[in-house]
Design a protein around this motif. Structure first.
Motif, short mmCIF file in Angstrom:
data_model
loop_
_atom_site.label_atom_id
_atom_site.label_comp_id
_atom_site.label_asym_id
_atom_site.label_seq_id
_atom_site.Cartn_x
_atom_site.Cartn_y
_atom_site.Cartn_z
N LYS A 83 51.71 49.78 42.51
CA LYS A 83 52.34 49.22 43.31
C LYS A 83 51.47 48.87 44.62
N THR A 84 50.45 49.99 44.98
CA THR A 84 49.58 49.85 46.19
C THR A 84 48.51 49.07 45.74
N LYS A 85 48.05 49.01 44.27
CA LYS A 85 46.81 48.45 43.77
C LYS A 85 45.68 49.24 44.08
N LEU A 86 45.87 50.60 44.55
CA LEU A 86 44.80 51.50 44.54
C LEU A 86 44.09 51.90 43.31
N ASP A 87 44.74 51.69 42.17
CA ASP A 87 44.22 51.86 40.89
C ASP A 87 43.16 51.08 40.45
N GLU A 88 42.94 49.88 41.06
CA GLU A 88 41.90 48.91 40.94
C GLU A 88 40.57 49.33 42.01
N LEU A 89 40.59 50.11 42.82
CA LEU A 89 39.72 50.45 43.65
C LEU A 89 38.29 50.85 42.93
N PRO A 90 38.30 51.81 41.90
CA PRO A 90 37.12 52.06 41.21
C PRO A 90 36.45 50.71 40.62
N GLN A 91 36.82 49.55 40.59
CA GLN A 91 36.37 48.47 40.11
C GLN A 91 35.24 47.92 40.94
N LEU A 92 35.47 48.59 42.08
CA LEU A 92 34.09 48.18 43.15
C LEU A 92 32.74 48.54 42.49
N ILE A 93 32.74 49.60 41.64
CA ILE A 93 31.72 50.09 40.99
C ILE A 93 31.17 48.89 40.16
N ASN A 94 32.07 48.21 39.22
CA ASN A 94 31.81 47.28 38.59
C ASN A 94 31.32 46.09 39.13
N VAL A 95 31.82 45.77 40.29
CA VAL A 95 31.39 44.73 41.21
C VAL A 95 29.95 44.91 41.56
N VAL A 96 29.72 46.16 42.21
CA VAL A 96 28.10 46.44 42.73
C VAL A 96 27.27 46.35 41.56
N LYS A 97 27.58 46.72 40.29
CA LYS A 97 26.99 46.71 39.15
C LYS A 97 26.47 45.14 38.76
N GLY A 98 27.24 44.20 39.14
CA GLY A 98 27.19 42.80 38.84
C GLY A 98 28.03 42.57 37.56
N GLU A 99 28.83 43.71 36.90
CA GLU A 99 29.75 43.01 35.99
C GLU A 99 30.95 42.38 36.31
N MET A 100 31.24 42.38 37.65
CA MET A 100 32.54 41.83 37.94
C MET A 100 32.35 41.17 39.34
N SER A 101 33.29 40.45 39.91
CA SER A 101 33.31 39.84 41.14
C SER A 101 34.65 40.41 41.81
N LEU A 102 34.74 40.19 43.05
CA LEU A 102 36.06 40.23 43.85
C LEU A 102 37.12 39.60 43.60
N VAL A 103 36.70 38.34 43.36
CA VAL A 103 37.37 37.27 42.85
C VAL A 103 37.10 36.51 41.63
N GLY A 104 37.98 36.41 40.58
CA GLY A 104 37.63 35.93 39.33
C GLY A 104 38.77 35.89 38.61
N PRO A 105 38.48 35.47 37.43
CA PRO A 105 39.71 35.71 36.29
C PRO A 105 39.69 37.13 35.79
N ARG A 106 40.88 37.65 35.73
CA ARG A 106 41.09 39.29 35.54
C ARG A 106 40.43 39.30 34.01
N PRO A 107 39.50 40.39 33.79
CA PRO A 107 39.04 40.72 32.38
C PRO A 107 40.03 41.08 31.34
N GLY A 108 39.98 40.36 30.30
CA GLY A 108 40.85 40.77 29.26
C GLY A 108 40.28 41.50 28.13
N LEU A 109 41.17 41.76 27.13
CA LEU A 109 40.62 42.87 26.01
C LEU A 109 40.13 42.00 24.99
N PHE A 110 39.26 42.29 24.14
CA PHE A 110 38.86 41.48 22.88
C PHE A 110 39.81 41.50 22.00
#
Length: 185
Positions: A83-110
């Motif tokens: 509800k608070t979207k706090l579950d998403e916070l660790p994805q900041l690690i993915n962003v720092v690593k260059g695997e994700m952006s703060l804004v973009g299409p949500r990554p799906g599963l294969f």
């Protein structure tokens, strides 16, 4: 410019939010015994990467798209995190690593074959996946692949610095509800 903003904002987020991350990790440890959830997702150029989130369901829950999981599977603390979207916070690690952006299409599963095919057809994998975006703030999740791809395309083709900050701000202020889970088993 976006990559620079992604890196700086995510790095600062990790630096300033570490007490929150630590507290959520600790409570999550007592909630599920395994507070960190990792899952292989489809990244830029269809390259796999490991997405990191706080766990909102028991560790033994089947690894499938969220909309295919029953709502009763989400723990009480997991419900708060979602509800608070706090579950998403660790994805900041993915962003720092260059695997994700703060804004973009949500990554799906294969294994989300229809979504992977549609996104491939429309060249959506040419950009980094994001933590939030146009679809998320409009409550469109992966259960409707055609609508999701439509909004992904619209966002990619019109993304400006102004829109970038708008989607982030809307997400922080609670717009959108994240991926929905099934109401009944």
């Amino acid at each position: 410019m976006i990559r620079f903003l992604d890196f700086v904002l995510s790095f600062l987020g990790l630096v300033f939010l570490w007490p929150v991350l630590l507290l959520v990790w600790l409570i999550g440890y007592f909630d599920t015994g395994s507070p960190i959830f990792t899952q292989t997702r489809v990244g830029k150029d269809k390259k796999p990467f490991t997405l990191v989130k706080f766990r909102t369901m028991p560790a033994e829950t089947k690894s499938v798209a969220t909309h295919l999981v029953c709502a009763s599977t989400v723990t009480k603390f997991g419900g708060v995190l979602r509800k608070t979207k706090l579950d998403e916070l660790p994805q900041l690690i993915n962003v720092v690593k260059g695997e994700m952006s703060l804004v973009g299409p949500r990554p799906g599963l294969f294994n989300q074959e229809e979504l992977v095919k549609l996104r491939g057809k429309h060249n959506i994998y040419s950009v980094r996946p994001g933590i939030t975006g146009l679809a998320q703030v409009n409550e469109v999740d992966m259960s409707t692949p055609k609508k999701l791809v439509e909004l992904d395309l619209k966002m990619i083709n019109s993304l400006t610095i102004s829109h970038y900050f708008k989607y982030i701000l809307q997400t922080v202020l609670g717009k959108g509800s994240g991926d929905r889970v099934k109401k009944k088993p």
